[in-house]
Design an enzyme around this catalytic site. Structure first.
Site, PDB file in Angstrom:
ATOM      1  N   GLU A   1      -1.074  -8.217   5.678  1.00 36.86           N
ATOM      2  CA  GLU A   1      -0.781  -8.330   7.118  1.00 36.86           C
ATOM      3  C   GLU A   1      -2.041  -8.144   7.973  1.00 36.86           C
ATOM      4  OE1 GLU A   1      -0.333  -5.797   5.278  1.00 36.86           O
ATOM      5  OE2 GLU A   1      -0.628  -3.943   6.407  1.00 36.86           O
TER       6      GLU A   1
ATOM      7  N   HIS B   1      -3.425  -5.088   1.862  1.00 39.28           N
ATOM      8  CA  HIS B   1      -2.765  -5.317   3.156  1.00 39.28           C
ATOM      9  C   HIS B   1      -2.809  -6.785   3.594  1.00 39.28           C
ATOM     10  CE1 HIS B   1      -2.299  -1.115   4.713  1.00 39.28           C
ATOM     11  NE2 HIS B   1      -3.224  -0.883   3.799  1.00 39.28           N
TER      12      HIS B   1
ATOM     13  N   CYS C   1       0.821  -1.206   0.000  1.00 42.11           N
ATOM     14  CA  CYS C   1       0.000   0.000   0.000  1.00 42.11           C
ATOM     15  C   CYS C   1       0.862   1.267   0.000  1.00 42.11           C
ATOM     16  CB  CYS C   1      -0.987  -0.074   1.161  1.00 42.11           C
ATOM     17  SG  CYS C   1      -2.478   0.849   0.819  1.00 42.11           S
TER      18      CYS C   1
HETATM   19  N1  GLN Z   1      -3.321   6.015  -0.217  1.00 44.27           N
HETATM   20  C1  GLN Z   1      -2.490   6.037   0.953  1.00 44.27           C
HETATM   21  C2  GLN Z   1      -1.269   6.938   0.768  1.00 44.27           C
HETATM   22  O1  GLN Z   1      -1.243   7.772  -0.031  1.00 44.27           O
HETATM   23  C3  GLN Z   1      -2.012   4.648   1.324  1.00 44.27           C
HETATM   24  C4  GLN Z   1      -3.049   3.933   2.094  1.00 44.27           C
HETATM   25  C5  GLN Z   1      -2.560   2.722   2.813  1.00 44.27           C
HETATM   26  O2  GLN Z   1      -1.350   2.484   2.953  1.00 44.27           O
HETATM   27  N2  GLN Z   1      -3.484   1.951   3.337  1.00 44.27           N
HETATM   28  O3  GLN Z   1      -0.314   6.834   1.456  1.00 44.27           O
END
Ligand code: GLN
Length: 208
Positions: A185, A183, A81
């Protein structure tokens, strides 16, 4: 599998959850906050959270250059992410002056591709690299990969927003670099962690 020691970047976000997953696999895992803590690691996870905040803390703590050297030096790295956003060579919809902070992965990431319309959602993804059972993925204000270079392998996709006939990429691998928009995790499914540990282990055996 050879014994490996992993680090999880622990500046912000879901680092504890990654460490708990690695412990369930009996893999040694350490929190990384200082450049020197990268020295005796075989692989690094950059967790999800908020990429702008993580980038600012990394800058303040003098970690940006050491992280660039780590990733660009070909060391095994998995970004989930926000971590995936930091690894992307190109990003759209971001506040970082249009610059990838760490880079190394030749993809274009739309930072809040899903975030704008749906804060979070879950989807069963078909991931051949993990076997026949679909992976139940949790997306939280998630980015998506909208373009990949030819030598980057797509591992999973999901339906594009507003057009079910199109898809966007949600997981990729290029050599020792792995990136997932979701995610793993936050689930009980250890397969992505096992997959990364195998990459790290293979890399360690190859590089002696
Ligand atoms: N969109 C988020 C960002 O810009 C990331 C979101 C996440 O890690 N769950 O950092």
């Amino acid at each position: 599998m050879s014994e490996v020691r992993l680090g999880v970047l622990a500046l912000q976000g879901a680092f504890r959850e990654h460490i708990a997953m690695l412990q369930r696999l009996n893999v040694e895992a350490a929190e990384v906050r200082l450049a020197g803590e990268l020295d005796d690691l075989d692989g690094l996870i950059i967790p999800g959270g908020e990429s702008t905040s993580m980038g600012l803390v990394a800058e303040r703590w003098g970690l940006v250059e050491p992280l660039r050297q780590w990733v660009h030096g070909g060391r095994p790295t998995w970004g989930t992410c926000a971590g995936m956003i930091l690894l992307a060579e190109h990003a759209t919809g971001q506040k970082l002056g249009g610059q990838a902070l760490i880079g190394g992965l030749d993809v274009t990431v739309n930072r809040n591709y899903f975030g704008r319309q749906v804060d979070s959602f879950e989807a069963d993804l078909n991931v051949p690299a993990l076997g026949d059972t679909p992976f139940h993925a949790v997306f939280i204000r998630a980015p998506a990969i909208t373009a990949v270079a030819e030598d980057v392998e797509t591992l999973a996709t999901v339906a594009a927003l507003g057009d079910e006939t199109e898809s966007v990429v949600t997981a990729v691998r290029k050599g020792p670099i792995l990136a997932t928009a979701f995610h793993p995790e936050l689930t009980g499914d250890l397969r992505w962690h096992r997959f990364f540990v195998q990459i790290v282990s293979d890399f360690k055996s190859c590089s002696g």
